[in-house]
Design a protein around this motif. Sequence first.
Motif, PDB file in Angstrom:
ATOM      1  N   LYS A 219       0.825  -1.214   0.000  1.00 52.53           N
ATOM      2  CA  LYS A 219       0.000   0.000   0.000  1.00 52.53           C
ATOM      3  C   LYS A 219       0.851   1.252   0.000  1.00 52.53           C
ATOM      4  O   LYS A 219       0.473   2.279  -0.570  1.00 52.53           O
ATOM      5  CB  LYS A 219      -0.899   0.032   1.235  1.00 52.53           C
ATOM      6  N   ASN A 220       2.005   1.189   0.685  1.00 54.52           N
ATOM      7  CA  ASN A 220       2.862   2.367   0.794  1.00 54.52           C
ATOM      8  C   ASN A 220       4.259   1.952   1.257  1.00 54.52           C
ATOM      9  O   ASN A 220       4.520   0.777   1.510  1.00 54.52           O
ATOM     10  CB  ASN A 220       2.253   3.389   1.760  1.00 54.52           C
ATOM     11  N   LEU A 221       5.127   2.922   1.372  1.00 54.67           N
ATOM     12  CA  LEU A 221       6.513   2.681   1.776  1.00 54.67           C
ATOM     13  C   LEU A 221       6.577   2.050   3.164  1.00 54.67           C
ATOM     14  O   LEU A 221       7.345   1.116   3.392  1.00 54.67           O
ATOM     15  CB  LEU A 221       7.299   3.992   1.750  1.00 54.67           C
ATOM     16  N   HIS A 222       5.798   2.554   4.086  1.00 55.77           N
ATOM     17  CA  HIS A 222       5.832   2.024   5.449  1.00 55.77           C
ATOM     18  C   HIS A 222       5.539   0.522   5.466  1.00 55.77           C
ATOM     19  O   HIS A 222       6.267  -0.250   6.104  1.00 55.77           O
ATOM     20  CB  HIS A 222       4.824   2.779   6.327  1.00 55.77           C
ATOM     21  N   GLU A 223       4.518   0.116   4.754  1.00 60.63           N
ATOM     22  CA  GLU A 223       4.166  -1.304   4.703  1.00 60.63           C
ATOM     23  C   GLU A 223       5.286  -2.125   4.065  1.00 60.63           C
ATOM     24  O   GLU A 223       5.619  -3.214   4.532  1.00 60.63           O
ATOM     25  CB  GLU A 223       2.865  -1.472   3.925  1.00 60.63           C
ATOM     26  N   LEU A 224       5.879  -1.591   3.010  1.00 62.33           N
ATOM     27  CA  LEU A 224       7.000  -2.254   2.337  1.00 62.33           C
ATOM     28  C   LEU A 224       8.160  -2.458   3.309  1.00 62.33           C
ATOM     29  O   LEU A 224       8.715  -3.553   3.415  1.00 62.33           O
ATOM     30  CB  LEU A 224       7.447  -1.409   1.136  1.00 62.33           C
TER      31      LEU A 224
ATOM     32  N   HIS B  91      10.571   9.421   2.805  1.00 67.19           N
ATOM     33  CA  HIS B  91       9.358   9.295   3.618  1.00 67.19           C
ATOM     34  C   HIS B  91       8.261  10.248   3.153  1.00 67.19           C
ATOM     35  O   HIS B  91       7.071   9.946   3.289  1.00 67.19           O
ATOM     36  CB  HIS B  91       9.661   9.532   5.099  1.00 67.19           C
ATOM     37  N   ASP B  92       8.650  11.393   2.596  1.00 69.69           N
ATOM     38  CA  ASP B  92       7.657  12.332   2.066  1.00 69.69           C
ATOM     39  C   ASP B  92       6.877  11.722   0.908  1.00 69.69           C
ATOM     40  O   ASP B  92       5.789  12.198   0.570  1.00 69.69           O
ATOM     41  CB  ASP B  92       8.328  13.625   1.604  1.00 69.69           C
ATOM     42  N   GLN B  93       7.437  10.689   0.297  1.00 70.54           N
ATOM     43  CA  GLN B  93       6.788  10.015  -0.838  1.00 70.54           C
ATOM     44  C   GLN B  93       6.122   8.706  -0.407  1.00 70.54           C
ATOM     45  O   GLN B  93       5.904   7.814  -1.220  1.00 70.54           O
ATOM     46  CB  GLN B  93       7.830   9.736  -1.930  1.00 70.54           C
ATOM     47  N   ASN B  94       5.800   8.582   0.873  1.00 73.46           N
ATOM     48  CA  ASN B  94       5.276   7.341   1.446  1.00 73.46           C
ATOM     49  C   ASN B  94       4.170   6.705   0.604  1.00 73.46           C
ATOM     50  O   ASN B  94       4.203   5.502   0.346  1.00 73.46           O
ATOM     51  CB  ASN B  94       4.763   7.596   2.864  1.00 73.46           C
TER      52      ASN B  94
END
Length: 55
Positions: free
Chosen positions: A3-8, A31-34
């Motif tokens: 879904k996003n960078l954090h999940e990855l 992180h700004d491009q999460n």
Amino acid sequence: MYKNLHELLMDSDITRQYFMKLPVQIQLTVHDQNDNIRTAEELRRYVDHMTKAKG
């Protein structure tokens, strides 16, 4: 695809290790491009683009 960078980063040890080796300023910018980074390839392309743009 995540879904996003954090999940990855939470699910992929290899990607998280790559991310943690980046300079802090690049980590913050990434992180700004999460919401826009959903795969390891997108992360690497974005970082590559950033580092080339900075010269």
